[in-house]
Write an enzyme that holds these catalytic residues in place. Structure first.
Site, PDB file in Angstrom:
ATOM      1  N   GLY A  34      14.666 -32.673 -63.237  1.00  0.00           N
ATOM      2  CA  GLY A  34      15.175 -33.333 -62.034  1.00  0.00           C
ATOM      3  C   GLY A  34      14.092 -33.369 -60.974  1.00  0.00           C
ATOM      4  O   GLY A  34      13.026 -32.753 -61.122  1.00  0.00           O
ATOM      5  N   LEU A  35      14.400 -34.087 -59.906  1.00  0.00           N
ATOM      6  CA  LEU A  35      13.450 -34.236 -58.799  1.00  0.00           C
ATOM      7  C   LEU A  35      13.089 -32.891 -58.180  1.00  0.00           C
ATOM      8  O   LEU A  35      13.855 -31.922 -58.303  1.00  0.00           O
ATOM      9  CB  LEU A  35      14.076 -35.104 -57.695  1.00  0.00           C
ATOM     10  CG  LEU A  35      14.318 -36.586 -57.980  1.00  0.00           C
ATOM     11  CD1 LEU A  35      15.141 -37.197 -56.839  1.00  0.00           C
ATOM     12  CD2 LEU A  35      12.989 -37.328 -58.152  1.00  0.00           C
ATOM     13  N   SER A  36      11.964 -32.838 -57.503  1.00  0.00           N
ATOM     14  CA  SER A  36      11.618 -31.666 -56.711  1.00  0.00           C
ATOM     15  C   SER A  36      12.723 -31.458 -55.671  1.00  0.00           C
ATOM     16  O   SER A  36      13.187 -32.423 -55.048  1.00  0.00           O
ATOM     17  CB  SER A  36      10.271 -31.916 -56.012  1.00  0.00           C
ATOM     18  OG  SER A  36       9.933 -30.828 -55.213  1.00  0.00           O
ATOM     19  N   ALA A  37      13.173 -30.215 -55.533  1.00  0.00           N
ATOM     20  CA  ALA A  37      14.253 -29.831 -54.603  1.00  0.00           C
ATOM     21  C   ALA A  37      15.650 -30.233 -55.072  1.00  0.00           C
ATOM     22  O   ALA A  37      16.620 -30.106 -54.321  1.00  0.00           O
ATOM     23  CB  ALA A  37      14.012 -30.351 -53.184  1.00  0.00           C
ATOM     24  N   SER A  38      15.761 -30.693 -56.322  1.00  0.00           N
ATOM     25  CA  SER A  38      17.109 -31.017 -56.816  1.00  0.00           C
ATOM     26  C   SER A  38      17.909 -29.736 -57.051  1.00  0.00           C
ATOM     27  O   SER A  38      19.143 -29.746 -57.019  1.00  0.00           O
ATOM     28  CB  SER A  38      17.032 -31.843 -58.107  1.00  0.00           C
ATOM     29  OG  SER A  38      16.307 -31.153 -59.113  1.00  0.00           O
ATOM     30  N   SER A  41      15.098 -24.672 -59.894  1.00  0.00           N
ATOM     31  CA  SER A  41      14.706 -23.257 -59.806  1.00  0.00           C
ATOM     32  C   SER A  41      15.877 -22.403 -59.334  1.00  0.00           C
ATOM     33  O   SER A  41      16.178 -21.362 -59.928  1.00  0.00           O
ATOM     34  CB  SER A  41      13.527 -23.072 -58.840  1.00  0.00           C
ATOM     35  OG  SER A  41      12.414 -23.799 -59.309  1.00  0.00           O
ATOM     36  N   SER A 108       9.518 -32.630 -65.323  1.00  0.00           N
ATOM     37  CA  SER A 108       9.446 -33.378 -66.598  1.00  0.00           C
ATOM     38  C   SER A 108       9.961 -34.808 -66.408  1.00  0.00           C
ATOM     39  O   SER A 108      11.017 -35.158 -66.936  1.00  0.00           O
ATOM     40  CB  SER A 108      10.172 -32.636 -67.720  1.00  0.00           C
ATOM     41  OG  SER A 108      11.387 -32.045 -67.329  1.00  0.00           O
TER      42      SER A 108
HETATM   43  N1  LIG Z   1       2.498 -34.729 -56.932  1.00  0.00           N
HETATM   44  C1  LIG Z   1       3.481 -33.869 -57.200  1.00  0.00           C
HETATM   45  N2  LIG Z   1       4.623 -34.315 -57.772  1.00  0.00           N
HETATM   46  C2  LIG Z   1       5.602 -33.431 -58.028  1.00  0.00           C
HETATM   47  N3  LIG Z   1       5.565 -32.097 -57.764  1.00  0.00           N
HETATM   48  C3  LIG Z   1       4.432 -31.619 -57.190  1.00  0.00           C
HETATM   49  C4  LIG Z   1       3.363 -32.482 -56.881  1.00  0.00           C
HETATM   50  N4  LIG Z   1       2.382 -31.718 -56.314  1.00  0.00           N
HETATM   51  C5  LIG Z   1       2.813 -30.461 -56.288  1.00  0.00           C
HETATM   52  N5  LIG Z   1       4.056 -30.381 -56.805  1.00  0.00           N
HETATM   53  C6  LIG Z   1       4.763 -29.096 -57.000  1.00  0.00           C
HETATM   54  O1  LIG Z   1       4.708 -28.843 -58.404  1.00  0.00           O
HETATM   55  C7  LIG Z   1       6.006 -28.624 -58.923  1.00  0.00           C
HETATM   56  C8  LIG Z   1       6.253 -29.520 -60.150  1.00  0.00           C
HETATM   57  O2  LIG Z   1       5.558 -29.032 -61.253  1.00  0.00           O
HETATM   58  P1  LIG Z   1       6.069 -29.398 -62.703  1.00  0.00           P
HETATM   59  O3  LIG Z   1       5.158 -28.682 -63.633  1.00  0.00           O
HETATM   60  O4  LIG Z   1       7.513 -29.126 -62.801  1.00  0.00           O
HETATM   61  O5  LIG Z   1       5.819 -30.984 -62.764  1.00  0.00           O
HETATM   62  S1  LIG Z   1       5.823 -31.958 -64.022  1.00  0.00           S
HETATM   63  O6  LIG Z   1       6.961 -31.571 -64.871  1.00  0.00           O
HETATM   64  O7  LIG Z   1       4.547 -31.781 -64.739  1.00  0.00           O
HETATM   65  O8  LIG Z   1       5.949 -33.313 -63.470  1.00  0.00           O
HETATM   66  C9  LIG Z   1       6.987 -29.006 -57.856  1.00  0.00           C
HETATM   67  O9  LIG Z   1       7.931 -27.970 -57.910  1.00  0.00           O
HETATM   68  P2  LIG Z   1       9.512 -28.191 -57.781  1.00  0.00           P
HETATM   69  O10 LIG Z   1       9.705 -28.541 -56.338  1.00  0.00           O
HETATM   70  O11 LIG Z   1      10.066 -26.836 -58.116  1.00  0.00           O
HETATM   71  O12 LIG Z   1       9.991 -29.246 -58.720  1.00  0.00           O
HETATM   72  C10 LIG Z   1       6.179 -29.029 -56.571  1.00  0.00           C
HETATM   73  O13 LIG Z   1       6.337 -27.775 -55.916  1.00  0.00           O
HETATM   74  N1  LIG Z   2      24.188 -27.159 -55.096  1.00  0.00           N
HETATM   75  C1  LIG Z   2      22.930 -26.705 -55.009  1.00  0.00           C
HETATM   76  N2  LIG Z   2      22.301 -26.251 -56.103  1.00  0.00           N
HETATM   77  C2  LIG Z   2      21.007 -25.809 -56.027  1.00  0.00           C
HETATM   78  N3  LIG Z   2      20.278 -25.802 -54.887  1.00  0.00           N
HETATM   79  C3  LIG Z   2      20.866 -26.260 -53.752  1.00  0.00           C
HETATM   80  C4  LIG Z   2      22.210 -26.732 -53.776  1.00  0.00           C
HETATM   81  N4  LIG Z   2      22.519 -27.141 -52.538  1.00  0.00           N
HETATM   82  C5  LIG Z   2      21.442 -26.921 -51.766  1.00  0.00           C
HETATM   83  N5  LIG Z   2      20.436 -26.381 -52.489  1.00  0.00           N
HETATM   84  C6  LIG Z   2      19.119 -26.018 -51.933  1.00  0.00           C
HETATM   85  O1  LIG Z   2      18.193 -26.977 -52.437  1.00  0.00           O
HETATM   86  C7  LIG Z   2      16.911 -26.384 -52.644  1.00  0.00           C
HETATM   87  C8  LIG Z   2      16.517 -26.571 -54.094  1.00  0.00           C
HETATM   88  O2  LIG Z   2      15.210 -26.078 -54.286  1.00  0.00           O
HETATM   89  P1  LIG Z   2      14.685 -25.621 -55.680  1.00  0.00           P
HETATM   90  O3  LIG Z   2      15.700 -24.787 -56.394  1.00  0.00           O
HETATM   91  O4  LIG Z   2      13.324 -25.048 -55.475  1.00  0.00           O
HETATM   92  O5  LIG Z   2      14.604 -27.025 -56.451  1.00  0.00           O
HETATM   93  P2  LIG Z   2      13.606 -27.491 -57.610  1.00  0.00           P
HETATM   94  O6  LIG Z   2      13.294 -26.282 -58.449  1.00  0.00           O
HETATM   95  O7  LIG Z   2      14.380 -28.536 -58.353  1.00  0.00           O
HETATM   96  O8  LIG Z   2      12.403 -28.040 -56.912  1.00  0.00           O
HETATM   97  C9  LIG Z   2      17.043 -24.909 -52.278  1.00  0.00           C
HETATM   98  O9  LIG Z   2      16.604 -24.740 -50.957  1.00  0.00           O
HETATM   99  C10 LIG Z   2      18.560 -24.667 -52.390  1.00  0.00           C
HETATM  100  O10 LIG Z   2      19.006 -23.630 -51.540  1.00  0.00           O
END
Ligand SMILES: Nc1ncnc2c1ncn2[C@@H]1O[C@H](COP(=O)(O)OS(=O)(=O)O)[C@@H](OP(=O)(O)O)[C@H]1O
Ligand SMILES: Nc1ncnc2c1ncn2[C@@H]1O[C@H](COP(=O)(O)OP(=O)(O)O)[C@@H](O)[C@H]1O
Length: 199
Positions: A34-38, A41, A108
């Site tokens: 899923g998207l970053s911040a979805s 983690s 991914s």
């Molecule tokens: N350009 C760009 N695009 C997306 N994400 C970025 C980028 N640069 C740094 N980050 C940080 O790296 C985390 C994503 O790494 P991944 O290994 O999951 O990415 S991927 O699956 O290879 O696309 C991602 O973590 P999550 O927020 O937990 O998803 C970001 O913290």
């Molecule tokens: N229903 C939910 N499930 C998971 N995270 C949530 C939810 N609602 C809000 N959040 C917040 O969204 C953010 C998700 O960040 P994170 O877990 O690092 O996402 P990712 O690993 O996909 O980048 C956290 O700050 C978390 O507290």
């Protein structure tokens, strides 16, 4: 394609099935995408704690963490992301062989890369968990301030902004984090694992 020649596979006497019997549950990978911040983690960390309390043997691999070590030579170009996912697929396969219920949290973004991992594993071993949230909520959450940097142009090729995310077409589990809280997500995944005989 394998770069090495003259290599021969060596079987162990302890099999995957024997390891699973010893642990009392099946091994597989819960592949969070899923998207970053979805929420990948957050949910996978909380779920691992609950599974651990139930005496399930787990291991969790997370995008940021793996990029500090094993994949420190990879960036975010399409080729590097593909190689990142290929390596994690191979590591997941080893962990499944070791009898672990593995949780991975990687964006991914490419369907084809996720499909390659599915095909690397045996049927039932790849459980795709689509952590779904609108780009608007992810941007509003922005726990690491990365969307802000991507919007200002400080980060180029950021997923969802100027790099693609290809949604899963047939994921085993969908978690809509705009609707479901963390506990709801955990309950849904536990029900899937139990209904399908993993735990
Ligand atoms: N350009 C760009 N695009 C997306 N994400 C970025 C980028 N640069 C740094 N980050 C940080 O790296 C985390 C994503 O790494 P991944 O290994 O999951 O990415 S991927 O699956 O290879 O696309 C991602 O973590 P999550 O927020 O937990 O998803 C970001 O913290
Ligand atoms: N229903 C939910 N499930 C998971 N995270 C949530 C939810 N609602 C809000 N959040 C917040 O969204 C953010 C998700 O960040 P994170 O877990 O690092 O996402 P990712 O690993 O996909 O980048 C956290 O700050 C978390 O507290």
């Amino acid at each position: 394609m394998t770069a090495s020649t003259n290599i021969v596979w060596h079987e162990s006497e302890v099999t995957k099935a024997a390891r699973q019997r010893a642990k009392g549950h099946k091994s597989a990978v819960l592949w969070f995408t899923g998207l970053s911040a979805s929420g990948k983690s957050t949910i996978s960390v909380a779920l691992e704690t609950v599974l651990h309390q139930k005496a399930i043997h787990t291991y969790r691999l997370d995008g940021d963490n793996v990029r500090f070590g094993l994949n420190k030579n990879l960036g975010f170009s399409p080729e590097d992301r593909t190689e990142n996912i290929r390596r994690i697929g191979e590591v997941s396969k080893l962990m499944i062989d070791a009898g672990l219920l593995t949780l991975t949290a990687f964006i991914s973004p490419y369907r084809e890369d996720r499909q390659q991992v599915r095909e690397l594993l045996e049927p039932g071993e790849f459980i795709e968990v689509y952590v779904k949230a609108s780009l608007e909520s992810c941007e509003e959450r922005d726990p690491k301030g990365l969307y802000k940097k991507a919007r200002s142009g400080e980060i180029k090729g950021f997923t969802g902004i100027d790099a693609p995310y290809e949604e899963p077409e047939n994921p085993e589990i969908v978690i809509d984090t705009d609707q479901l809280d963390v506990k709801g997500a955990i309950d849904l995944i536990l029900a899937y694992l139990s209904d399908n005989g993993y735990i």
